[in-house]
Design an enzyme around this catalytic site. Sequence first.
Site, PDB file in Angstrom:
ATOM      1  N   ARG A   1       0.680  -1.267   0.115  1.00  0.00           N
ATOM      2  CA  ARG A   1      -0.037  -0.039   0.013  1.00  0.00           C
ATOM      3  C   ARG A   1       0.890   1.077  -0.044  1.00  0.00           C
ATOM      4  O   ARG A   1       0.297   2.392  -0.310  1.00  0.00           O
ATOM      5  CB  ARG A   1      -0.904  -0.144   1.218  1.00  0.00           C
ATOM      6  CG  ARG A   1      -1.781   1.094   1.182  1.00  0.00           C
ATOM      7  CD  ARG A   1      -3.190   0.744   1.988  1.00  0.00           C
ATOM      8  NE  ARG A   1      -2.879   0.079   3.115  1.00  0.00           N
ATOM      9  CZ  ARG A   1      -2.556   0.459   4.296  1.00  0.00           C
ATOM     10  NH1 ARG A   1      -1.921   1.611   4.495  1.00  0.00           N
ATOM     11  NH2 ARG A   1      -2.368  -0.500   5.386  1.00  0.00           N
TER      12      ARG A   1
ATOM     13  N   TYR B   1     -16.400  19.131 -13.223  1.00  0.00           N
ATOM     14  CA  TYR B   1     -16.928  17.706 -13.290  1.00  0.00           C
ATOM     15  C   TYR B   1     -17.978  17.396 -12.300  1.00  0.00           C
ATOM     16  O   TYR B   1     -17.451  18.013 -11.019  1.00  0.00           O
ATOM     17  CB  TYR B   1     -15.799  16.857 -13.258  1.00  0.00           C
ATOM     18  CG  TYR B   1     -16.046  15.467 -13.211  1.00  0.00           C
ATOM     19  CD1 TYR B   1     -16.504  14.826 -14.187  1.00  0.00           C
ATOM     20  CD2 TYR B   1     -15.459  14.685 -11.947  1.00  0.00           C
ATOM     21  CE1 TYR B   1     -16.575  13.412 -14.411  1.00  0.00           C
ATOM     22  CE2 TYR B   1     -15.909  13.536 -12.067  1.00  0.00           C
ATOM     23  CZ  TYR B   1     -16.659  12.766 -13.181  1.00  0.00           C
ATOM     24  OH  TYR B   1     -16.741  11.423 -13.365  1.00  0.00           O
TER      25      TYR B   1
ATOM     26  N   ASP C   1      -7.322  20.719 -11.960  1.00  0.00           N
ATOM     27  CA  ASP C   1      -7.758  19.615 -12.627  1.00  0.00           C
ATOM     28  C   ASP C   1      -7.298  19.731 -14.102  1.00  0.00           C
ATOM     29  O   ASP C   1      -7.834  20.458 -14.893  1.00  0.00           O
ATOM     30  CB  ASP C   1      -9.301  19.435 -12.443  1.00  0.00           C
ATOM     31  CG  ASP C   1      -9.516  17.805 -13.029  1.00  0.00           C
ATOM     32  OD1 ASP C   1      -8.798  17.370 -13.914  1.00  0.00           O
ATOM     33  OD2 ASP C   1     -10.410  17.448 -12.385  1.00  0.00           O
TER      34      ASP C   1
ATOM     35  N   LYS D   1      -8.704   9.106 -18.387  1.00  0.00           N
ATOM     36  CA  LYS D   1      -9.260   9.902 -19.723  1.00  0.00           C
ATOM     37  C   LYS D   1      -7.918   9.946 -20.758  1.00  0.00           C
ATOM     38  O   LYS D   1      -7.482   9.002 -21.096  1.00  0.00           O
ATOM     39  CB  LYS D   1      -9.513  11.252 -19.475  1.00  0.00           C
ATOM     40  CG  LYS D   1     -10.672  11.230 -18.287  1.00  0.00           C
ATOM     41  CD  LYS D   1     -11.946  10.595 -18.387  1.00  0.00           C
ATOM     42  CE  LYS D   1     -12.756  10.517 -17.337  1.00  0.00           C
ATOM     43  NZ  LYS D   1     -13.128  11.587 -16.568  1.00  0.00           N
TER      44      LYS D   1
HETATM   45  C1  LIG Z   1     -13.510  11.976 -15.394  1.00  0.00           C
HETATM   46  C2  LIG Z   1     -13.018  13.251 -14.407  1.00  0.00           C
HETATM   47  C3  LIG Z   1     -12.788  12.888 -13.175  1.00  0.00           C
HETATM   48  C4  LIG Z   1     -12.930  11.659 -12.334  1.00  0.00           C
HETATM   49  O1  LIG Z   1     -12.152  10.678 -12.779  1.00  0.00           O
HETATM   50  P1  LIG Z   1     -12.266   9.168 -12.614  1.00  0.00           P
HETATM   51  O2  LIG Z   1     -11.194   8.489 -13.066  1.00  0.00           O
HETATM   52  O3  LIG Z   1     -13.371   8.927 -13.087  1.00  0.00           O
HETATM   53  O4  LIG Z   1     -12.520   9.014 -11.089  1.00  0.00           O
HETATM   54  C5  LIG Z   1     -12.244  14.233 -12.595  1.00  0.00           C
HETATM   55  N1  LIG Z   1     -12.254  15.237 -13.242  1.00  0.00           N
HETATM   56  C6  LIG Z   1     -12.599  15.311 -14.782  1.00  0.00           C
HETATM   57  C7  LIG Z   1     -12.252  16.751 -15.309  1.00  0.00           C
HETATM   58  C8  LIG Z   1     -12.859  14.470 -15.013  1.00  0.00           C
HETATM   59  O5  LIG Z   1     -13.346  14.488 -16.544  1.00  0.00           O
END
Ligand SMILES: *Cc1c(COP(=O)(O)O)cnc(C)c1O
Length: 350
Positions: free
Chosen positions: A41, A92, A163, A188
Amino acid sequence: MKPATVAVTAGRPPHEPDRPLSEPITMASTYVAGGDLEYGRYANPTWTAFEEALGALEGGRALAFSSGMAAVTTVLDLVGHDALVVAPAHSYTGTLLQLGDLESRGRIRTKLVDITDTDAVVAACEDAALVWFESPTNPALEVADIPRIADAAHDAGAYVVVDNTFATPLLQQPLSLGADIVVHSVTKFLAGHSDVLMGAVVTDDEQLHGVLKGRRDLLGATPGTLEAWLALRGLRTLHLRVERSQQNAQELVRRLADHPAIGEVRYPGFGGIVSVVLAQGAMAADLLVHKTSLWVHATSLGGVESTFERRRRWKAEPATIPEGLVRLSVGVEDVDDLWDDLRGALDDLT
Ligand SMILES: *Cc1c(COP(=O)(O)O)cnc(C)c1O
């Protein structure tokens, strides 16, 4: 070295006889005592390889998480009880739900802002403990003046978090614009093949890195080894995928603008995400996503394959996002094939 070279070379084992060129998958819950790793971990060589590569691209030190939301949640946990978090009203949906939940339980206070109104955001920063950015925002594709707002946030003693999921480190490096922490949904563009759920944070502040690693390790928000390996494999072609996706997006934006079924095209000028508002609203949008053969009706984004969805089908999507808005995640296919499929479906609507 340029980002394309970093994407290919960072986080590799040393060039020694019989060493593999790529970091292998290490399946281990524990390690022989006396070294740095100790327990599964706390550390894993496959995570480390991914973290080195992403850190090198963003200009800081990265930490791998089990998902983007695990990274978001861990970063929001930095602030003290009842502290103010400023965030874009069009963040998001998962981030908005998390902020709302923390606020409803009295853990934090939140102020949601129009990220394009720089003066208003600067004013909102005054007593903030953390200023959250998404730029471009999801799915409105608004762009923030990060350097100016980051200065105001730092004057207030707040953490600045970006982000960077939509832009990727190839199109925007938030640490060089004044951010303290970068958050990614690795799911993504970074992993890029719609087969991995993973997240990451990156910071160039050693102390903050230590705090975030401690939180991650205690929350147990750590990724699987296979996920880290797949994400690193995806990262090796990030520059090629982002370049093609962006090229395709820019060409589709030109063609979409002239189609009578389209009321509005939103595109920040860079990246592979385009939002369109159907001239005839939600019904037309719901029809569109079922009329194509190449474009896949699916949520998420940033994969090699082109996907789209009407965002307001999600209850958590803010009411200020138009009902007829369809977010397109433009993949790396041939742009004429993508256009033929999309145009055929749009023609059917008019
Ligand atoms: C998809 C997304 C998230 C969350 O990510 P996960 O991998 O689905 O937990 C956070 N911020 C943005 C801009 C996203 O598109």
